[in-house]
Every structure is written in structure tokens, then in C-alpha cells.
Design a protein around this motif. Structure first.
Motif, short mmCIF file in Angstrom:
data_model
loop_
_atom_site.label_atom_id
_atom_site.label_comp_id
_atom_site.label_asym_id
_atom_site.label_seq_id
_atom_site.Cartn_x
_atom_site.Cartn_y
_atom_site.Cartn_z
N GLY A 9 0.78 -1.23 0.00
CA GLY A 9 0.00 0.00 0.00
C GLY A 9 0.81 1.28 0.00
N ASP A 36 -4.42 -0.77 4.41
CA ASP A 36 -4.27 0.40 3.58
C ASP A 36 -4.83 0.12 2.19
N TYR A 37 -4.51 0.99 1.23
CA TYR A 37 -5.09 0.89 -0.11
C TYR A 37 -4.62 -0.35 -0.87
N GLN A 40 -7.31 -2.72 -1.92
CA GLN A 40 -8.09 -2.42 -3.11
C GLN A 40 -7.26 -2.58 -4.39
N ASN A 301 -9.03 8.90 -4.51
CA ASN A 301 -10.06 8.46 -3.58
C ASN A 301 -10.81 7.26 -4.12
N LYS A 302 -11.01 6.26 -3.27
CA LYS A 302 -11.83 5.11 -3.62
C LYS A 302 -12.73 4.78 -2.44
#
Length: 419
Positions: A9, A36-37, A40, A301-302
């Protein structure tokens, strides 16, 4: 080939994901020690303890075996330093995983000592009495990206700063332009890429506005010297700044991919993919596009939707089509939903020839499971069936569907946040 990115991430980890996600040679996996991201960004993802945790080695070895990992990218200097002497025992290849190189790269003091005979190594001072010219810079021995660096005006201020910085180094102040230079060394030891780039807007040590710059004799000398004195294989980088005379001086060096290597990828030099190809023992040929001038980065942003659905109902006018053209955000979302095996249903009261409008916007009819062309005044909510989501630019339509069916409804501004 199965590739693991850890931590996944970080900005470096996310850049590797973008660089490798479409490669036919790679099955991409990510792991992080925090939420964290990366969750995704990677379809295959796992959580691991921190490298300081006593359980890390066992958990890491189990994950490598479970996924059959061949190649590992470390995306933080401390992780690179930790994994390098252990990679062979784990039975994997760590990109640029020389233990000695990783150790030197993690510590500026060792980097400067190794290269102290070179004119482009900055002057260091043992204490205030040794300082030749003020101001000076105090930096942590194991910092990165300019983090923890303090400009110090005099001896009194230096005494205070030295109590706050862990393992401080006192260095000459370099007032000029700063560059990062991304490099790549092949398995044959060849320095295949030396690409300088600007650091025009920096946030948290990361260059958010950057562009390619010419590599002059001094920069090439630094790159070739580092390549000759250290065991390197794969992507690595160094940072420089001009001194008072306008000469380049070395700030730091790292044996991992840089956060701003997207500039090289924009030029057609995909450094993570080159590392994969190099691991396979292939001879590499670069084809850079020299006309690119600037790369801008931003926070992204997601949103995570906690709702299971099988159908997306889409409005046409001012949602899927704006001013007669396909809305890029809507089309990107639509194709992502199809990739996730969701059904698309077009709900519209479009007053003209619907098929001609879709054809003019280059939107294929086949992407929709159904197209419902409503009469004037006919509620869209009559044709919506849960579980589903509903996207429409018109608030009264969203309100009606939400009240009747209780499903998630979104305006057009939300489309770049989803999925």
C-alpha cells in the motif's frame, strides 16, 4: 511468474501494481503490515506482521509457500534491508537484494564512506567546531525522501537540533536544484537506464510534480560509480542537489524502486516490468519516448461499498452521455462492473432516437443486458429490482428509487469513487 509486493500500500507498491497489472508474465500478489489501499489495488492480498514482530519470518515464509512466490519487490528501505540477508533462506529472489548493498543504501553514513573519494560526496562535520560555513543541514542517518532534514543557522541551534534527530549527520548545505535519478542494472551488470527527473512539488518526500531532465556528465559519473562499487540488479535510484558552485552533490541512494518512477514508465521505461524480464534472464532493449515533459500526481479516492448487488441501473442523458459524448467516468465504471460480472440496465426517457444517440457516442448496445425506454412521466423505480445500485444525475429520481427499494443510489460525481 508469481510476484509479491511488500508493503503493497505504499506509493511504491501502488506504482508497481499499475506497472505490472496488465503483464502477461506476472501473477501479482500484495501484502501489508497495516490496513491500507493495497487491499483495493491487489486482487490477491494478505496481511502480515510488521518486520519488527517476532512472528514475521514464519508468517512471511508460510505466505511465500502458499502462493508459490518467485520474485519479491520490497517497497520500503527498512524492509529491503531486513529481507535482503534472509531472501535466500526464504527461497525467493528479492529484486536488488544484495545484503551488503541494501545495508549501505539504508545508511547515509555508509554510503558517504564508500564514496568519500569522489568530488560529488557532500562535506560532513563531526561537530559545530568543524563547520566551515553556515548554515548546515542535519539529517537522520536512516531517513529518506528529505524527511527529518533540518536547516541549521548556527552552533547554538545545532546543539538543540542534535538532541532531536536520531543518528544525526551534519552535512554541508546545498542550496540548488534537486533531482532524482532512476537507474536500472541488468543481470549482466550493465547500466541500462539513467533517467534524471525534477522534484518541482514535493509532499511528504514524494515528488508530485516531476518531469525528465537531461543527464549530464556529473550525473552519469555518479550513476556509473555507484553501479561499479555496489552489487546491483534491477531498479535503483539516487538523489542529488546542486551546491553553491552549481555542482551536483549526492544526497542519498536506494536499492529499491523510487516513488516517482512513474515518470520513467510514462517515457516507456517500465522499471518493475524490466525487473521481471531481467529475472527471467532476458536481454533487455529500451524504447524511451523523449517528447514527454511532465507528470502530475495527486491523492486518489476510492470508496468501499458494503452491499452485495448483481445489477447496475444507469441513466443516459447527463449521466452516461454528456453533451452528446460518452462520459469517460461512466464508461470506465460500466466496464469495471462488467469485469466484475454485474449486469447493466439502461433506464432512460431520452426524447430522440435512442439507438442513434448511443451510436453517435460510440456506446455499444451489447454492453447492456436490457435497455428500457420509458414513456414521459413513467417512474424509473417501477423497473428497478433489488439487489442493485442506481446511478442518475437527477435527484428526484434517486430519491424515488431510494424510498421505494432502499438500494444505494449515486449521482454522477460518485462514479470515480466506486469499484
Amino acid at each position: 511468474m508469481r510476484v509479491l509486493v511488500f508493503p503493497s500500500g505504499t506509493e511504491v507498491g501502488l506504482e508497481i501494481a499499475r506497472a505490472l497489472e496488465h503483464s502477461l508474465h506476472v501473477e501479482l500478489h500484495g501484502a501489508s503490515s497495516r490496513v491500507d489501499y493495497g487491499v483495493q489495488a491487489y486482487a490477491r492480498h494478505a496481511q502480515l506482521p510488521n518486520i519488527a514482530d517476532a512472528a514475521f519470518d514464519e508468517c512471511f515464509a508460510q505466505l511465500l509457500a502458499q502462493w508459490g512466490i518467485d520474485l519479491v519487490f520490497a517497497t520500503h528501505d527498512s524492509v529491503q534491508d531486513y529481507l535482503a540477508p534472509r531472501a535466500e533462506g526464504f527461497g525467493v529472489h528479492l529484486v536488488n537484494g544484495s545484503p551488503q548493498t541494501a545495508r549501505i543504501a539504508r545508511r547515509k553514513s555508509l554510503t558517504y564512506e564508500l564514496l568519500d573519494d569522489m568530488p560529488w560526496v557532500p562535506r560532513r562535520y563531526a561537530n559545530a567546531a568543524a563547520v566551515e560555513a553556515w548554515p548546515v543541514v542535519v539529517k537522520p542517518d536512516q531517513g529518506q525522501g528529505g524527511q527529518g532534514v533540518t536547516l541549521v543557522a548556527d552552533a547554538d541551534e545545532l546543539a538543540v537540533v542534535l538532541t532531536r534527530v536520531q543518528q544525526p549527520l551534519i552535512c554541508e548545505y546545498l542550496p540548488g536544484e534537486e533531482l532524482t535519478v532512476d537507474c536500472f542494472t541488468s543481470h549482466r551488470g550493465q547500466l541500462l537506464h539513467v533517467g534524471a527527473r525534477s522534484r518541482e512539488r514535493v509532499v511528504g518526500g514524494i515528488a508530485m510534480r516531476s518531469g525528465p531532465r537531461p543527464t549530464d556528465t556529473q550525473l552519469n559519473d555518479i550513476a556509473t560509480t555507484l553501479n561499479a562499487r555496489l552489487a546491483l540488479r534491477g531498479p535503483w535510484f539516487f538523489q542529488v542537489r546542486r551546491d553553491r558552485q552549481g555542482d551536483w552533490k549526492l544526497l542519498e541512494f536506494s536499492s529499491r524502486l523510487s516513488t516517482g518512477s512513474v515518470v520513467a514508465r510514462s517515457l516507456g521505461v517500465n522499471l518493475p516490468l524490466l525487473a521481471v524480464q531481467d529475472y527471467l534472464g532476458r536481454d533487455l532493449l529500451l524504447l524511451p519516448e523523449t517528447r514527454l515533459r511532465l507528470v502530475e500526481r495527486r491523492l486518489e479516492n476510492k470508496a468501499v461499498l458494503d452491499y452485495d448487488f448483481d445489477t447496475c441501473y444507469l441513466d443516459l442523458d447527463d449521466t452516461l452521455v454528456c453533451a452528446g459524448r460518452a462520459n469517460p467516468q461512466a464508461m470506465r465504471l460500466a466496464y469495471r462492473l462488467l469485469q466484475l460480472e454485474k449486469r447493466l440496465v439502461l433506464l432512460t426517457r431520452h426524447p430522440g432516437d435512442l439507438q442513434a444517440t448511443l451510436e453517435a457516442a460510440h456506446i455499444p448496445l451489447t454492453m447492456f443486458e436490457r435497455i428500457i425506454h420509458l414513456r414521459e412521466g413513467e417512474p424509473k423505480s417501477d423497473h428497478v429490482h433489488a439487489p442493485a445500485i442506481f446511478i442518475d444525475n437527477h435527484f428526484p429520481e434517486r430519491l424515488d428509487v431510494s424510498r421505494r427499494h432502499g438500494i444505494p443510489v449515486f449521482d454522477v460525481d460518485a462514479m470515480d469513487l466506486l469499484f
